[in-house]
Design a protein around this motif. Sequence first.
Motif, PDB file in Angstrom:
ATOM      1  N   LEU A  15       0.866  -1.242  -0.103  1.00 31.09           N
ATOM      2  CA  LEU A  15       0.065  -0.188   0.198  1.00 31.09           C
ATOM      3  C   LEU A  15       1.011   1.482   0.021  1.00 31.09           C
ATOM      4  O   LEU A  15       0.351   2.518  -0.378  1.00 31.09           O
ATOM      5  CB  LEU A  15      -0.975   0.108   1.236  1.00 31.09           C
ATOM      6  CG  LEU A  15      -2.058  -0.849   1.428  1.00 31.09           C
ATOM      7  CD1 LEU A  15      -2.944  -0.663   2.268  1.00 31.09           C
ATOM      8  CD2 LEU A  15      -3.164  -0.418  -0.001  1.00 31.09           C
ATOM      9  N   ALA A  16       1.968   1.126   0.575  1.00 29.16           N
ATOM     10  CA  ALA A  16       3.038   2.286   0.350  1.00 29.16           C
ATOM     11  C   ALA A  16       3.447   2.671  -0.895  1.00 29.16           C
ATOM     12  O   ALA A  16       3.528   3.792  -1.171  1.00 29.16           O
ATOM     13  CB  ALA A  16       4.143   1.857   1.296  1.00 29.16           C
ATOM     14  N   LEU A  17       3.327   1.846  -2.012  1.00 27.79           N
ATOM     15  CA  LEU A  17       3.562   2.036  -3.335  1.00 27.79           C
ATOM     16  C   LEU A  17       2.394   2.738  -3.899  1.00 27.79           C
ATOM     17  O   LEU A  17       2.519   3.273  -5.122  1.00 27.79           O
ATOM     18  CB  LEU A  17       3.966   0.726  -4.066  1.00 27.79           C
ATOM     19  CG  LEU A  17       5.000   0.158  -3.538  1.00 27.79           C
ATOM     20  CD1 LEU A  17       5.275  -1.125  -4.448  1.00 27.79           C
ATOM     21  CD2 LEU A  17       6.327   0.932  -3.645  1.00 27.79           C
ATOM     22  N   VAL A  18       1.247   2.954  -3.278  1.00 28.81           N
ATOM     23  CA  VAL A  18       0.197   3.408  -4.070  1.00 28.81           C
ATOM     24  C   VAL A  18       0.559   5.144  -4.234  1.00 28.81           C
ATOM     25  O   VAL A  18       0.620   5.517  -3.200  1.00 28.81           O
ATOM     26  CB  VAL A  18      -1.164   3.166  -3.229  1.00 28.81           C
ATOM     27  CG1 VAL A  18      -2.409   4.102  -4.052  1.00 28.81           C
ATOM     28  CG2 VAL A  18      -1.488   1.958  -3.381  1.00 28.81           C
ATOM     29  N   PRO A  19       0.387   5.476  -5.348  1.00 27.21           N
ATOM     30  CA  PRO A  19       0.678   6.886  -5.425  1.00 27.21           C
ATOM     31  C   PRO A  19      -0.311   8.003  -4.603  1.00 27.21           C
ATOM     32  O   PRO A  19      -1.493   7.571  -4.425  1.00 27.21           O
ATOM     33  CB  PRO A  19       0.528   7.356  -7.031  1.00 27.21           C
ATOM     34  CG  PRO A  19       0.322   5.985  -7.697  1.00 27.21           C
ATOM     35  CD  PRO A  19       0.028   4.924  -6.532  1.00 27.21           C
TER      36      PRO A  19
ATOM     37  N   GLN B  41       4.233  14.864  -8.937  1.00 30.69           N
ATOM     38  CA  GLN B  41       5.066  14.832  -7.782  1.00 30.69           C
ATOM     39  C   GLN B  41       4.715  13.864  -6.660  1.00 30.69           C
ATOM     40  O   GLN B  41       5.616  13.091  -6.214  1.00 30.69           O
ATOM     41  CB  GLN B  41       4.492  16.317  -6.889  1.00 30.69           C
ATOM     42  CG  GLN B  41       5.478  16.290  -5.628  1.00 30.69           C
ATOM     43  CD  GLN B  41       4.830  17.639  -4.975  1.00 30.69           C
ATOM     44  OE1 GLN B  41       4.116  18.356  -5.293  1.00 30.69           O
ATOM     45  NE2 GLN B  41       5.841  17.899  -4.089  1.00 30.69           N
ATOM     46  N   GLY B  42       3.457  13.296  -6.672  1.00 29.60           N
ATOM     47  CA  GLY B  42       3.048  12.142  -5.782  1.00 29.60           C
ATOM     48  C   GLY B  42       3.706  11.121  -6.576  1.00 29.60           C
ATOM     49  O   GLY B  42       3.966   9.961  -5.753  1.00 29.60           O
ATOM     50  N   LEU B  43       3.459  10.847  -7.920  1.00 34.68           N
ATOM     51  CA  LEU B  43       4.029   9.689  -8.365  1.00 34.68           C
ATOM     52  C   LEU B  43       5.594   9.527  -8.289  1.00 34.68           C
ATOM     53  O   LEU B  43       6.011   8.265  -8.118  1.00 34.68           O
ATOM     54  CB  LEU B  43       3.694   9.498  -9.929  1.00 34.68           C
ATOM     55  CG  LEU B  43       4.028   8.493 -10.821  1.00 34.68           C
ATOM     56  CD1 LEU B  43       3.164   7.364 -10.343  1.00 34.68           C
ATOM     57  CD2 LEU B  43       3.669   8.845 -12.271  1.00 34.68           C
ATOM     58  N   ALA B  44       6.260  10.670  -8.520  1.00 32.64           N
ATOM     59  CA  ALA B  44       7.558  10.512  -8.311  1.00 32.64           C
ATOM     60  C   ALA B  44       8.171  10.143  -6.684  1.00 32.64           C
ATOM     61  O   ALA B  44       8.862   9.367  -6.745  1.00 32.64           O
ATOM     62  CB  ALA B  44       8.438  11.781  -8.703  1.00 32.64           C
ATOM     63  N   ALA B  45       7.287  10.763  -5.944  1.00 28.30           N
ATOM     64  CA  ALA B  45       7.724  10.440  -4.491  1.00 28.30           C
ATOM     65  C   ALA B  45       7.183   8.595  -4.131  1.00 28.30           C
ATOM     66  O   ALA B  45       8.244   8.135  -3.458  1.00 28.30           O
ATOM     67  CB  ALA B  45       6.777  11.236  -3.595  1.00 28.30           C
ATOM     68  N   SER B  46       6.245   8.201  -4.637  1.00 26.93           N
ATOM     69  CA  SER B  46       5.952   6.815  -4.594  1.00 26.93           C
ATOM     70  C   SER B  46       7.137   6.196  -5.305  1.00 26.93           C
ATOM     71  O   SER B  46       7.455   5.047  -4.704  1.00 26.93           O
ATOM     72  CB  SER B  46       4.588   6.407  -5.452  1.00 26.93           C
ATOM     73  OG  SER B  46       3.784   6.795  -4.465  1.00 26.93           O
ATOM     74  N   MET B  47       7.370   6.155  -6.398  1.00 25.56           N
ATOM     75  CA  MET B  47       8.453   5.709  -7.310  1.00 25.56           C
ATOM     76  C   MET B  47       9.592   5.614  -6.427  1.00 25.56           C
ATOM     77  O   MET B  47      10.380   4.698  -6.499  1.00 25.56           O
ATOM     78  CB  MET B  47       8.751   6.014  -8.605  1.00 25.56           C
ATOM     79  CG  MET B  47       7.337   5.908  -9.477  1.00 25.56           C
ATOM     80  SD  MET B  47       6.446   4.227  -9.301  1.00 25.56           S
ATOM     81  CE  MET B  47       7.908   3.343 -10.048  1.00 25.56           C
ATOM     82  N   ALA B  48      10.169   6.848  -5.779  1.00 32.05           N
ATOM     83  CA  ALA B  48      11.429   6.820  -5.083  1.00 32.05           C
ATOM     84  C   ALA B  48      11.384   5.976  -3.891  1.00 32.05           C
ATOM     85  O   ALA B  48      12.432   5.606  -3.403  1.00 32.05           O
ATOM     86  CB  ALA B  48      11.506   8.248  -4.551  1.00 32.05           C
ATOM     87  N   ARG B  49      10.197   5.560  -3.232  1.00 31.97           N
ATOM     88  CA  ARG B  49      10.055   4.626  -2.381  1.00 31.97           C
ATOM     89  C   ARG B  49      10.268   3.216  -2.635  1.00 31.97           C
ATOM     90  O   ARG B  49      10.199   2.093  -1.700  1.00 31.97           O
ATOM     91  CB  ARG B  49       8.817   4.862  -1.288  1.00 31.97           C
ATOM     92  CG  ARG B  49       9.087   6.267  -0.619  1.00 31.97           C
ATOM     93  CD  ARG B  49       7.982   6.351   0.319  1.00 31.97           C
ATOM     94  NE  ARG B  49       6.733   5.963  -0.529  1.00 31.97           N
ATOM     95  CZ  ARG B  49       5.418   6.744  -0.280  1.00 31.97           C
ATOM     96  NH1 ARG B  49       5.477   7.696   0.763  1.00 31.97           N
ATOM     97  NH2 ARG B  49       4.292   6.302  -0.735  1.00 31.97           N
TER      98      ARG B  49
END
Length: 191
Positions: free
Chosen positions: A100-104, A132-140
């Motif tokens: 769930l942490a990967l959900v944008p 911005q949200g998608l990039a933050a999710s992909m960084a995780r």
Amino acid sequence: MGLIADVFGLVFGRQSNALRETLEVFRENAEAGAARAHDMQSAALSQLAAEFQYGGKSRFDRFMDGVNRLPRPLLALGTLALIGASLSDPVWFAARMQGLALVPEPLWWLLGVIVSFYFGARHQVKSQEFQQGLAASMARVPEVAENIAALERLRADAPAVAATSTDAEARLDATAAENNPALEAWKARRG
């Protein structure tokens, strides 16, 4: 005496009561307000009773009424099921929560908007930028993958989980004397 009677008649009324009418401008007549509230409540109850009479409704309408009553109980029971899952298999539950942490974040905002509109909210306070949200999710993603791997190593059926060998380094760290300047100064003053 006639003048006093005319003044009292004007204030306290023969046909109309000027004092009462003046006060009702500033304060509602409690009896009339209660009658209006009773009429409004009776009308609301009549409307509600008419809405739930199934005599003229088709099967589809009755089915849709049932479907419309499902979300709240499903959300409540689903939350209880998640709590039960976290208690019965914590590693499985933690792995799902890492997913769930990967959900944008914009998807969470969209879910929040849908749920809040469904339950009566009519506006959303903040707007989010999708990229911005998608990039933050992909960084995780690497961190989440590492966390899932660490959780998988904690499973009871993983090899070497219950290894009985001794860890000499940990034992030495636990028994080694520490450098404590305050203790050294106290010992020096005492003796």
